[in-house]
Design a protein around this motif. Structure first.
Motif, PDB file in Angstrom:
ATOM      1  N   LYS A   1       0.452   5.949  -0.478  1.00 35.14           N
ATOM      2  CA  LYS A   1      -0.388   7.123  -0.693  1.00 35.14           C
ATOM      3  C   LYS A   1       0.115   7.871  -1.925  1.00 35.14           C
ATOM      4  O   LYS A   1       1.137   7.519  -2.497  1.00 35.14           O
ATOM      5  CB  LYS A   1      -0.363   8.031   0.532  1.00 35.14           C
ATOM      6  CG  LYS A   1      -1.043   7.418   1.747  1.00 35.14           C
ATOM      7  CD  LYS A   1      -1.059   8.381   2.916  1.00 35.14           C
ATOM      8  CE  LYS A   1      -1.744   7.756   4.114  1.00 35.14           C
ATOM      9  NZ  LYS A   1      -1.727   8.662   5.299  1.00 35.14           N
ATOM     10  N   LYS A   2      -0.609   8.892  -2.317  1.00 34.46           N
ATOM     11  CA  LYS A   2      -0.213   9.656  -3.494  1.00 34.46           C
ATOM     12  C   LYS A   2       1.159  10.273  -3.298  1.00 34.46           C
ATOM     13  O   LYS A   2       1.629  10.467  -2.176  1.00 34.46           O
ATOM     14  CB  LYS A   2      -1.245  10.748  -3.789  1.00 34.46           C
ATOM     15  CG  LYS A   2      -2.565  10.203  -4.314  1.00 34.46           C
ATOM     16  CD  LYS A   2      -3.483  11.338  -4.725  1.00 34.46           C
ATOM     17  CE  LYS A   2      -4.783  10.805  -5.317  1.00 34.46           C
ATOM     18  NZ  LYS A   2      -5.679  11.906  -5.745  1.00 34.46           N
TER      19      LYS A   2
ATOM     20  N   GLU B   1      -3.544  -2.509  -9.997  1.00 33.23           N
ATOM     21  CA  GLU B   1      -4.200  -1.290  -9.537  1.00 33.23           C
ATOM     22  C   GLU B   1      -3.442  -0.096 -10.105  1.00 33.23           C
ATOM     23  O   GLU B   1      -2.339   0.228  -9.670  1.00 33.23           O
ATOM     24  CB  GLU B   1      -4.210  -1.230  -8.003  1.00 33.23           C
ATOM     25  CG  GLU B   1      -4.752   0.060  -7.414  1.00 33.23           C
ATOM     26  CD  GLU B   1      -6.113   0.417  -7.949  1.00 33.23           C
ATOM     27  OE1 GLU B   1      -6.196   1.367  -8.757  1.00 33.23           O
ATOM     28  OE2 GLU B   1      -7.091  -0.232  -7.580  1.00 33.23           O
TER      29      GLU B   1
ATOM     30  N   GLY C   1      -2.792   3.225  -4.488  1.00 37.71           N
ATOM     31  CA  GLY C   1      -3.431   2.865  -3.234  1.00 37.71           C
ATOM     32  C   GLY C   1      -2.977   1.540  -2.682  1.00 37.71           C
ATOM     33  O   GLY C   1      -2.289   1.489  -1.664  1.00 37.71           O
TER      34      GLY C   1
ATOM     35  N   SER D   1       0.833  -1.202   0.000  1.00 41.43           N
ATOM     36  CA  SER D   1       0.000   0.000   0.000  1.00 41.43           C
ATOM     37  C   SER D   1       0.865   1.249   0.000  1.00 41.43           C
ATOM     38  O   SER D   1       2.023   1.235   0.425  1.00 41.43           O
ATOM     39  CB  SER D   1      -0.942   0.006   1.218  1.00 41.43           C
ATOM     40  OG  SER D   1      -0.195   0.006   2.427  1.00 41.43           O
TER      41      SER D   1
END
Length: 221
Positions: free
Chosen positions: A31-32, A112, A116, A29
């Motif tokens: 984040k931006k 994906e 994310g 995982s």
């Protein structure tokens, strides 16, 4: 709530410490990006290796009428009418074009592209007897062209979950020491001396692409 366990670089953990563990969930995982520009697309790639350190070769077959995206390939360990040999698809290399290893020991979610999280499932009893280790790699898609690296990624980590109980087992932080890297050998799952499996936090970074690992593990046509 139990304290979250973070594996340090080079630290191993025996999976036997988690009773009745059969299915391990692995989640990459992030984040931006922290800077302006195109969003980062992290990819999870998984290599099932033999004792020679090269990609495990499986005698498997597939239905050539499967859609060309290959994500829906169904492997068979015996030839069936119309089936072809699957060696050319490197079935023990699980990535965005091949989501399931022969026998179902490793299953990866579809790619994906919007950022994310990407996930995979490892079913320990299904790992082939001649598999010595499983290597997990995180790369940034098109990193050179986009001039991207892990220093532009926030909160990149790998989480491990017992899928039978939902228990969060431990995690690996990919934010540390990878600011200039475009690829990271995150961890290795391997057979330990007690006959079970262990996970080791490798966290070895490279300014390379996925082809660095495919060459290293012997993916040749």
């Amino acid at each position: 709530m139990a304290e979250r366990v973070i594996l340090q670089k080079g630290e191993p953990v025996k999976l036997e410490k988690f009773p009745d563990l059969k299915r391990v969930g692995v989640a990459l995982s992030w984040k931006k990006r922290l800077t302006s520009g195109e969003d980062l697309d992290l990819d999870m790639s998984i290599f099932i290796l033999g004792k020679d350190g090269k990609l495990l070769q499986s005698e498997v077959f597939y239905d050539p009428t499967t859609p060309n995206d290959r994500q829906n390939l169904v492997w068979s360990d015996s030839p069936k009418p119309g089936y072809e040999h699957g060696k050319k698809f490197f079935p023990n290399f699980v990535f965005y074009y091949n989501l399931v290893s022969p026998g179902g020991a490793v299953i990866r979610t579809p790619d994906e592209t919007k950022g994310g999280i990407e996930t995979a499932e490892i079913e320990l009893p299904k790992i082939p007897a001649d598999a010595d280790k499983i290597v997990f790699v995180a790369t940034i898609y098109d990193a050179v062209k986009r001039k991207q690296n892990f220093g532009q990624v926030e909160d990149a980590e790998i989480d491990f979950t017992n899928l039978e109980t939902g228990e969060k087992m431990f995690a690996i932080d990919l934010d540390e020491d990878h600011s200039l890297n475009t690829a990271v050998h995150g961890f290795t799952l391997y057979r330990n001396n007690s006959g079970g499996f262990s996970v080791k936090n490798v966290s070895e970074g490279h300014v390379k692409g996925l082809d660095f690992f495919t060459d290293q593990y012997g993916l040749t046509a």
